[in-house]
Design a protein around this motif. Structure first.
Motif, PDB file in Angstrom:
ATOM      1  N   ILE A   1      -4.003  11.151 -51.699  1.00 40.68           N
ATOM      2  CA  ILE A   1      -2.787  11.403 -52.600  1.00 40.68           C
ATOM      3  C   ILE A   1      -1.594  10.459 -51.826  1.00 40.68           C
ATOM      4  O   ILE A   1      -0.559  10.320 -52.196  1.00 40.68           O
ATOM      5  N   THR A   2      -1.890   9.986 -50.487  1.00 42.80           N
ATOM      6  CA  THR A   2      -1.169   9.016 -49.803  1.00 42.80           C
ATOM      7  C   THR A   2      -1.949   8.063 -48.936  1.00 42.80           C
ATOM      8  O   THR A   2      -3.190   8.169 -49.104  1.00 42.80           O
ATOM      9  N   ALA A   3      -1.362   7.184 -48.171  1.00 47.22           N
ATOM     10  CA  ALA A   3      -2.280   5.883 -47.568  1.00 47.22           C
ATOM     11  C   ALA A   3      -3.052   5.341 -48.368  1.00 47.22           C
ATOM     12  O   ALA A   3      -2.717   4.529 -49.111  1.00 47.22           O
ATOM     13  N   ASP A   4      -4.430   5.701 -48.271  1.00 50.49           N
ATOM     14  CA  ASP A   4      -5.293   4.925 -49.516  1.00 50.49           C
ATOM     15  C   ASP A   4      -5.364   5.526 -50.680  1.00 50.49           C
ATOM     16  O   ASP A   4      -6.210   5.687 -51.328  1.00 50.49           O
ATOM     17  N   LEU A   5      -4.178   5.380 -51.450  1.00 49.59           N
ATOM     18  CA  LEU A   5      -3.923   6.132 -52.581  1.00 49.59           C
ATOM     19  C   LEU A   5      -4.923   5.826 -53.749  1.00 49.59           C
ATOM     20  O   LEU A   5      -5.167   4.544 -54.049  1.00 49.59           O
ATOM     21  N   GLY A   6      -5.299   6.909 -54.343  1.00 52.38           N
ATOM     22  CA  GLY A   6      -6.290   6.857 -55.375  1.00 52.38           C
ATOM     23  C   GLY A   6      -7.516   6.852 -55.107  1.00 52.38           C
ATOM     24  O   GLY A   6      -8.523   6.592 -55.922  1.00 52.38           O
ATOM     25  N   SER A   7      -8.124   6.614 -53.790  1.00 54.94           N
ATOM     26  CA  SER A   7      -9.252   6.498 -53.393  1.00 54.94           C
ATOM     27  C   SER A   7     -10.106   7.691 -53.723  1.00 54.94           C
ATOM     28  O   SER A   7      -9.539   8.946 -53.553  1.00 54.94           O
ATOM     29  N   ILE A   8     -11.322   7.849 -54.135  1.00 55.03           N
ATOM     30  CA  ILE A   8     -12.026   8.832 -54.707  1.00 55.03           C
ATOM     31  C   ILE A   8     -13.277   9.266 -53.943  1.00 55.03           C
ATOM     32  O   ILE A   8     -14.032   8.067 -53.583  1.00 55.03           O
ATOM     33  N   GLY A   9     -13.517  10.554 -53.477  1.00 52.63           N
ATOM     34  CA  GLY A   9     -14.855  10.882 -52.706  1.00 52.63           C
ATOM     35  C   GLY A   9     -15.450  11.996 -53.453  1.00 52.63           C
ATOM     36  O   GLY A   9     -14.899  12.837 -53.959  1.00 52.63           O
ATOM     37  N   ILE A  10     -16.874  11.787 -53.849  1.00 53.96           N
ATOM     38  CA  ILE A  10     -17.632  12.603 -54.657  1.00 53.96           C
ATOM     39  C   ILE A  10     -18.147  13.615 -53.502  1.00 53.96           C
ATOM     40  O   ILE A  10     -18.811  13.153 -52.590  1.00 53.96           O
ATOM     41  N   VAL A  11     -17.993  14.949 -53.433  1.00 56.40           N
ATOM     42  CA  VAL A  11     -18.545  15.915 -52.508  1.00 56.40           C
ATOM     43  C   VAL A  11     -19.787  16.576 -53.273  1.00 56.40           C
ATOM     44  O   VAL A  11     -19.425  17.300 -54.309  1.00 56.40           O
ATOM     45  N   PRO A  12     -20.669  16.879 -52.761  1.00 60.56           N
ATOM     46  CA  PRO A  12     -21.761  17.858 -53.266  1.00 60.56           C
ATOM     47  C   PRO A  12     -21.271  19.080 -53.633  1.00 60.56           C
ATOM     48  O   PRO A  12     -20.482  19.666 -52.660  1.00 60.56           O
ATOM     49  N   SER A  13     -21.659  19.728 -54.595  1.00 59.60           N
ATOM     50  CA  SER A  13     -21.459  21.109 -54.978  1.00 59.60           C
ATOM     51  C   SER A  13     -21.640  22.064 -53.956  1.00 59.60           C
ATOM     52  O   SER A  13     -21.260  23.149 -53.809  1.00 59.60           O
ATOM     53  N   ASN A  14     -22.829  21.793 -53.239  1.00 58.94           N
ATOM     54  CA  ASN A  14     -23.201  22.701 -52.070  1.00 58.94           C
ATOM     55  C   ASN A  14     -22.641  22.370 -50.863  1.00 58.94           C
ATOM     56  O   ASN A  14     -23.169  23.051 -49.829  1.00 58.94           O
ATOM     57  N   PHE A  15     -21.626  21.507 -50.844  1.00 58.90           N
ATOM     58  CA  PHE A  15     -20.991  21.333 -49.667  1.00 58.90           C
ATOM     59  C   PHE A  15     -20.116  22.544 -48.964  1.00 58.90           C
ATOM     60  O   PHE A  15     -19.405  23.137 -49.905  1.00 58.90           O
ATOM     61  N   GLY A  16     -20.340  22.870 -47.931  1.00 51.97           N
ATOM     62  CA  GLY A  16     -19.764  23.922 -47.328  1.00 51.97           C
ATOM     63  C   GLY A  16     -18.278  23.899 -47.216  1.00 51.97           C
ATOM     64  O   GLY A  16     -17.546  22.823 -47.431  1.00 51.97           O
ATOM     65  N   GLU A  17     -17.489  24.564 -46.417  1.00 52.82           N
ATOM     66  CA  GLU A  17     -16.172  24.643 -46.354  1.00 52.82           C
ATOM     67  C   GLU A  17     -15.775  23.539 -45.138  1.00 52.82           C
ATOM     68  O   GLU A  17     -16.751  22.932 -44.391  1.00 52.82           O
ATOM     69  N   ALA A  18     -14.621  22.739 -45.301  1.00 51.87           N
ATOM     70  CA  ALA A  18     -14.165  21.756 -44.446  1.00 51.87           C
ATOM     71  C   ALA A  18     -12.793  21.512 -44.437  1.00 51.87           C
ATOM     72  O   ALA A  18     -11.939  22.359 -45.300  1.00 51.87           O
TER      73      ALA A  18
END
Length: 167
Positions: A5-22
């Motif tokens: 939402i800042t810096a590299d504005l609009g870049s998207i990352g897909i996180v697996p649904s089983n990804f733990g807390e981060a």
């Protein structure tokens, strides 16, 4: 899904649904859809030219552009039925996989071409690229002779024209 939402504005990352807390910092928004089956579909849409334009239309700020969470919620995305969305995602990922394999082949080919170039240059400077004349002066001797000639240049004869001289 993650959205800068800042810096590299609009870049998207897909996180697996089983990804733990981060830990997510202030530059990234976590987006969780009501129906997680659409997550990849929405991510791929937002990575597309149309989706990126829609998302970035909400950016604000003059010197430091950014997006707010409300801005992200307001992006208009048309959803097909789930089975169609999943099929679209499968097709996108399949084609991108082919592109990735092609890119790998191209990179390997470029590396082989560079190795071949270096091999040709090595053979050329070793005198192994073309048949050599045994009567030719050895390169080291030739270079030494040229060096010596450059250190002790022989004077050149200069002729001056004299005005009014008869030939």
């Amino acid at each position: 899904m993650l959205i800068y939402i800042t810096a590299d504005l609009g870049s998207i990352g897909i996180v697996p649904s089983n990804f733990g807390e981060a830990y997510i910092n202030q530059h990234i928004a976590v987006v969780r859809l009501n129906d997680s089956r659409y997550s990849k579909f929405v991510a791929w849409f937002l990575k597309s030219e149309t989706g990126r334009k829609r998302l970035l239309a909400y950016q604000r700020g003059a010197t430091k552009k950014g997006l707010g969470l409300d801005d992200i919620r307001d992006v208009l995305i048309t959803y097909p039925e789930v089975h169609v969305a999943l099929k679209i995602v499968q097709e996108i990922e399949s084609r991108l996989s082919v592109c990735g394999k092609m890119e790998e082949v191209i990179q390997n080919s470029l590396a082989q071409a560079e190795a071949l170039r270096q091999s040709i240059l090595k053979k050329a400077f070793e005198g192994k690229l073309v048949p050599q004349d045994p009567n030719d002066e050895h390169a080291e001797k030739l270079l030494e002779r040229i060096r010596l000639e450059n250190q002790n240049p022989t004077p050149k004869s200069t002729k001056k024209k004299v005005k009014g001289a008869v030939k």
